[in-house]
Design an enzyme around this catalytic site. Structure first.
Site, short mmCIF file in Angstrom:
data_model
loop_
_atom_site.label_atom_id
_atom_site.label_comp_id
_atom_site.label_asym_id
_atom_site.label_seq_id
_atom_site.Cartn_x
_atom_site.Cartn_y
_atom_site.Cartn_z
N SER A 154 0.84 -1.20 0.00
CA SER A 154 0.00 0.00 0.00
C SER A 154 0.88 1.26 0.00
O SER A 154 1.74 1.40 -0.86
CB SER A 154 -0.92 -0.05 1.23
OG SER A 154 -1.88 0.96 1.16
N ASP A 319 -8.93 -6.52 -4.15
CA ASP A 319 -8.55 -5.21 -3.63
C ASP A 319 -9.19 -4.14 -4.51
O ASP A 319 -8.83 -3.99 -5.67
CB ASP A 319 -7.03 -5.09 -3.65
CG ASP A 319 -6.52 -3.78 -3.05
OD1 ASP A 319 -7.35 -2.90 -2.74
OD2 ASP A 319 -5.30 -3.64 -2.90
N HIS A 352 -7.92 -5.21 0.19
CA HIS A 352 -6.65 -4.50 0.29
C HIS A 352 -5.76 -5.07 1.40
O HIS A 352 -4.54 -5.14 1.26
CB HIS A 352 -6.94 -3.02 0.55
CG HIS A 352 -5.73 -2.15 0.55
ND1 HIS A 352 -4.89 -2.07 -0.55
CD2 HIS A 352 -5.18 -1.35 1.50
CE1 HIS A 352 -3.89 -1.23 -0.26
NE2 HIS A 352 -4.05 -0.80 0.97
#
Lengths: 375, 207
Positions: A154, A319, A352
């Site tokens: 991320s 995600d 995610h």
């Protein structure tokens, strides 16, 4: 007792840097300190160092436990340790709390040497570029000229990207997981909702809440609830919570009816209990501003022209925060520059947050890639 | 054949296939290998001809195999085209015994010659002599180059050397070279559509 493949008991360290740091915004910090941890041993050639970059709410405590708290397992402990995919028998692994963080590095809760009071809202906005510049000072301090790899998920993946751009000759491999080359309008929109939750909390006091001895917990709680929704997949939420009722029946009130409400409140409360609101605001801004192509008319391939690293890029099928298509943008920009790249699109139900899980295939990919890195 | 004999035979055939393809790839080129499996061909080309390039693969375990082989791989579905790959960004694009496993045959051939100067295609010839015999006897063929039972095959397009060349003509694709081999690996020149089990093509855009 920690399991045999844990790095075991770890001790956080801190280092002070006295040289001023000019930030991307133009502001300057007279000096700063960074909290960090290391696992494994730096080899004689200093060629086996791996930097682990954290995402929004992570810290330098990547692996192992603290002696006084057996619950305090590092946030990526399933990845880092002897015999684990990021093998501490081979690599010297460094975790760092980013500048502006609230886990020991200089941030809004630190004392501003110019006023003798906490920075609060006076702490300058720092960006991904600034984080990487600060991390480079830590690398110098640890006598690491070149990272064997910089790895992150991320927002952490954005730092790995930034390393390849800002210090092309100081990073051999960039491991970029569940990331994106820039936020979409939708991503920024979610961040703005989170920020408004904090900014509109009466306890925020323009960011100087520490001076009033309060914390904008309501805002933080909401911010985290919104964020958490985007970290999970629709299917996983349906599977985990569905429409399960907390009390077995509709209560016709605004208390918790559905289990998902209970879960979000729990996550929000937990987060508001330890995370700093100013740090959260700043981290979301760092995310929003990150856009290496910004200075290249939006041409990401042009931005990557100076990169030299080899890349491992991975995304997760469910995600929707940083969908696989976002990772492909990175991959094709790398391809344009004829850089080495491995791209995997992993089937995982957990949205995610998949990058934090020890999905078997995901970890097998990382293990295989990291095993091939020469040190 | 014992399992070991089968394995050795498969390895020999694979080396043979690789050698045929490598012969068409000048040293130092940039190649794209579609449906690259575990990256063995790319690794072979890199080791023998200093070729650099990327594999494209959809299967999860194959992608893992590529990483283990130290091969650059991009996991995506070729059926959806090659958008993202820039025009003429490779010298050669290869699709080795994988075209018959894909539905979008025309699109893939078009995309291949968009991203590379030349394409190398190999596929099993459905009209090979023993395949015809199998059909004549009332069965779907199972052979060295079509090693799957009908109920368990990854192949979705069954075509012949003649069919393929007709399609190339219709799509404006120039056949620059063709090689056909029988099951024993001997090159055949007489009636390849009957005597060739495996066909290799070097393709380009008609001028």
């Amino acid at each position: 007792m920690s399991p045999s493949n844990s790095v075991g008991v770890v001790v956080p360290r801190s280092v002070d840097f006295d040289e001023p740091l000019t930030l991307k915004s133009g502001a300057s910090l007279p000096g700063f300190s960074l909290a960090f941890e290391t696992y494994g041993t730096l080899n004689a050639e200093h060629s086996n160092a791996v930097l682990v970059c954290h995402a929004l709410s992570g810290s330098h405590h990547v692996a192992g436990v603290y002696a006084d708290d057996p619950e305090s397992v590092g946030w990526w402990d399933n990845l880092v340790g002897p015999g684990k995919p990021l093998d501490t028998r081979k690599f010297f692994v460094v975790g760092v709390n980013n500048l502006g963080g609230c886990y020991g590095s200089t941030g809004p809760l630190s004392i501003n040497p110019q006023t003798g009071k906490r920075y609060g809202a006076d702490f300058p906005l720092v960006t991904v570029e600034d984080w990487v510049a600060a991390q480079a000072r830590l690398a110098d301090h640890l006598e690491i000229r070149t990272w064997a790899a910089v790895i992150g998920g991320s927002l952490g993946g954005m730092q790995a990207i930034e390393w390849s751009l800002q210090y092309p000759d100081r990073i051999r491999h960039a491991v970029v997981i569940a990331s994106a080359p820039k936020l979409s309008a939708q991503n920024i929109a979610f961040n703005e909702v989170a920020r408004q939750a904090i900014l509109s909390d009466p306890d925020f006091h323009g960011g100087y809440y520490a001076d009033y001895g309060v914390v904008p917990t309501r805002g933080l709680r909401l911010a985290r609830m919104v964020g958490h929704i985007t970290y999970l997949s629709d299917s996983q939420m349906a599977e985990k919570f569905g429409r399960q009722l907390r009390h077995g029946e509709h209560k016709f009130s605004y208390d918790v009816d559905f289990e998902i409400e209970s879960y979000l409140r729990y996550q929000g409360n937990k987060f508001a209990g330890f995370f700093d609101a100013n740090t959260y605001l700043m981290m979301t801004k760092a995310l929003d501003y990150f856009d290496p192509a910004y200075g290249y008319d939006g041409n990401l391939a042009a931005a990557f022209a100076r990169a030299r690293a080899s890349f491992f890029v991975a995304s997760f099928s469910t995600d929707w925060r940083f969908a696989p298509s976002r990772s492909r943008e990175i991959v094709f920009a790398l391809l344009h520059n004829r850089l080495h790249v491995v791209y995997a699109e992993i089937d995982c139900d957990a949205g995610h947050d998949s990058f934090l899980l020890d999905d078997q295939h995901y970890h097998a990919l990382l293990r295989a890639y990291l095993e091939n890195i020469s040190v | 054949m014992t399992e070991q004999e089968r394995r050795i035979r498969a390895e020999q055939r694979e080396r043979f296939d690789f050698a045929v393809i490598a012969n068409w790839i000048p040293p130092g080129e940039r190649v794209l290998d579609l449906g690259c499996g575990d990256g063995r061909l790319l690794r072979y080309l890199n080791e023998t001809r200093d070729v650099s390039g990327y594999g494209v693969e959809i299967d999860h375990d194959s992608v893992l195999g590529c990483i283990r082989n130290g091969v650059d791989v991009i996991q995506m579905d070729i059926e959806c085209g090659l958008s993202g790959f820039e025009d003429q960004s490779f010298n050669h694009v290869i699709i080795s015994q994988a075209l018959q496993t894909m539905h979008a045959t025309e699109r893939i051939l078009g995309e291949m010659l968009r991203v590379a100067e030349e394409a190398v295609v190999s596929f099993p010839n459905f009209a090979y002599r023993t395949n015809r015999v199998a059909i004549a006897e009332g069965h779907m063929p199972v052979s060295e180059d079509l090693p799957y039972d009908w109920f368990d095959t990854p192949n979705v397009r069954f075509f012949t050397i003649v069919d393929f060349e007709q399609l190339c003509a219709r799509l404006g694709i120039e056949i620059r070279e063709r090689l056909a081999f029988d099951e024993a690996g001997h090159e055949v020149s007489d009636d390849p559509n009957l005597n060739g089990s495996l066909a290799f093509y070097r393709l380009g855009r008609e001028a």
